[in-house]
Design an enzyme around this catalytic site. Structure first.
Site, PDB file in Angstrom:
ATOM      1  N   ARG A 271      -4.737  20.439  12.705  1.00 14.93           N
ATOM      2  CA  ARG A 271      -5.904  19.692  12.225  1.00 14.93           C
ATOM      3  C   ARG A 271      -6.314  20.174  10.839  1.00 14.93           C
ATOM      4  NH1 ARG A 271     -11.092  21.101  12.706  1.00 14.93           N
ATOM      5  NH2 ARG A 271     -10.735  22.489  14.457  1.00 14.93           N
TER       6      ARG A 271
ATOM      7  N   TYR B  64     -14.122  -6.115   2.793  1.00 10.71           N
ATOM      8  CA  TYR B  64     -13.532  -5.922   4.116  1.00 10.71           C
ATOM      9  C   TYR B  64     -14.632  -5.714   5.150  1.00 10.71           C
ATOM     10  CZ  TYR B  64     -11.380  -3.428   7.999  1.00 10.71           C
ATOM     11  OH  TYR B  64     -11.011  -3.019   9.256  1.00 10.71           O
TER      12      TYR B  64
ATOM     13  N   ASP C  39     -11.071   0.619  -3.645  1.00 17.75           N
ATOM     14  CA  ASP C  39     -10.135   0.370  -2.548  1.00 17.75           C
ATOM     15  C   ASP C  39      -9.032  -0.520  -3.098  1.00 17.75           C
ATOM     16  OD1 ASP C  39      -8.725  -0.583  -0.349  1.00 17.75           O
ATOM     17  OD2 ASP C  39     -10.495  -0.694   0.932  1.00 17.75           O
TER      18      ASP C  39
ATOM     19  N   LYS D 217      -1.084  -0.557   5.659  1.00 17.36           N
ATOM     20  CA  LYS D 217      -0.639  -1.787   5.005  1.00 17.36           C
ATOM     21  C   LYS D 217       0.606  -1.521   4.158  1.00 17.36           C
ATOM     22  CE  LYS D 217      -4.442  -3.392   6.856  1.00 17.36           C
ATOM     23  NZ  LYS D 217      -5.181  -2.252   7.384  1.00 17.36           N
TER      24      LYS D 217
END
Length: 417
Positions: free
Chosen positions: A75, A128, A205, A230
């Site tokens: 992590r 978005y 973005d 994406k």
């Protein structure tokens, strides 16, 4: 070659224990046994380091800088994960990059870290739906204020943003290409505006563009965000996100935050991103070529009332897009409107080659109806808010199929409405 060229492996635990290894119970031997790595191990492809934790030789090693160049817990750091971060940072021209377990986590990480109660954000619209919901449903509850400036309604977007800035404004948030309307804000003009004030940070973005076609940090942004699910991953088989930072200090703040929120990416997903990045350039070149051919066809089709592709002169913000994409590759996202919700749904349900699905940026061409799906009431739950998208709008992610076949599929479905 003789058999000596491929000697059998040695058990590291057996070497470490010596003769005492044979005295251990078989359960203990199974627990600690592992092959000792050969001295010359240099794989062409970064392996997946699946281990969650890492061995220390001494307790004192913990207090050495970076724990003696050792990893501690996945992590907090993992070789496979850091590999994709290094590749992305180099591509983006960043001081450093952080990867996350989803694109929306990357968005929320930046907003949470660099905003406090009483701060103000100027944000573009349309946007978005996941980002918009996080801003308007979560951050507002903690005293963060937002002003949304509509790209499609402002003749001079940079001037409108400047008017929206207040003494409490801390961030300006943009998408390179708006999801799902394909509107393109004047990012270069906004960056000029941002540079006049030392207390403003610019978040971009760039998911719809991919880091191959545009690197926001190189034109003056402070943060570049991507949903790596994406174009970066490129195969619709991984959920991930990334934040590239112009400042190492900002990256350090996000790193500390990631340690406490547990938003790290898994090593398997990081390996998928590394694989996807190897073909990013060739994929985006082909996708851009396909998209331009399809956009031109849709723009001239009598059943299409409006088409929205940044590369077409008919696009309302084509001049802004041409400045951002001087190489004339405008990525693979097309919006087109067929007039009504009923026609839009009938069209996409009659396609055969193009897949009806959300998401984008994969090798397959995908199409969806934002009004009923990605930007509908399921994600935009405020009944008082007007929808950000037209009922007849379709969001089309162009893939790697033959362009003529894609056109034929669209024409067949368009003929039915």
């Amino acid at each position: 070659m003789s058999s000596s060229d491929w000697p059998p492996g040695n058990n590291e635990a057996k070497e470490r224990f010596g003769d005492d290894f044979e005295k251990l119970h078989i359960a203990s031997r199974l627990s600690i046994g592992k092959a000792k790595q050969l001295a010359n191990v240099d794989p062409v492809v970064m392996p997946i380091y699946q281990s969650t934790t890492y061995r220390f030789k001494t307790v004192a090693q913990w207090d050495e800088p970076n724990h003696g160049s050792n990893y501690v817990y996945s992590r907090c750091g993992n070789p496979t994960v850091e590999n994709v971060e290094v590749v992305l940072a180099d591509l983006e021209g960043a001081a450093a990059t952080m990867v996350y377990n989803s694109g929306l986590v990357a968005v929320s990480a930046v907003l949470l870290e660099f905003l406090s109660a009483g701060d103000h954000v100027v944000c573009m619209k349309p946007l978005y739906s996941g980002t918009y919901s996080f801003m308007t449903e979560t951050l507002v509850r903690f005293g963060v204020d937002f002003t949304f400036v509509d790209v499609e309604k402002e003749q001079d977007y940079a001037v409108a943003v400047e008017k929206a800035i207040t003494a409490k404004t801390k961030l300006i948030y943009m998408e390179v290409i708006a999801n799902p309307s394909m509107a393109v804000p004047d990012i270069l003009g906004i960056i000029e505006l941002k540079n006049k004030r030392n207390d403003l940070k610019m978040v971009v973005d760039a998911t719809f563009a991919s880091p191959y076609l545009l690197q926001p940090l190189k034109i003056g942004a402070d943060f570049s965000l991507h949903s790596c699910s994406k174009y970066v991953g490129g195969h619709c088989d991984v959920i991930a996100g990334c934040v590239s930072c112009a400042s190492l200090q900002d990256w350090t703040r996000l790193k500390v935050q990631q340690l406490t929120t547990g938003s790290a990416l898994s090593p398997v997903d990081a390996a998928l991103l590394t694989r996807g990045l190897k073909t990013l350039a060739i994929r985006m070149d082909k996708i851009g070529q396909n998209a331009m051919a399809l956009a031109r066809h849709l723009d001239a089709h009598p059943k299409v009332s409006h088409s929205y592709y940044p590369g077409l002169p008919s696009h309302p913000q084509h001049k802004s897009a041409a400045k951002l994409f001087p190489h004339a590759n405008f990525s693979g996202m097309i919006g087109f409107d067929v007039g009504t919700e009923e026609k839009a749904i009938k069209l996409i349900e009659n396609l055969r080659l193009i897949t009806l699905a959300v998401s984008l940026g994969g090798t397959e061409s995908l199409i969806e109806h934002p009004f009923a799906m990605s930007h509908g009431k399921q994600l935009l739950r405020n009944e008082d808010e007007p929808p950000m998208v037209a009922p007849g709008l379709l969001r089309f992610s162009v893939g790697l199929e033959n362009a003529d076949d894609l056109i034929a599929d669209l024409d067949r479905a368009l003929a039915l409405i």
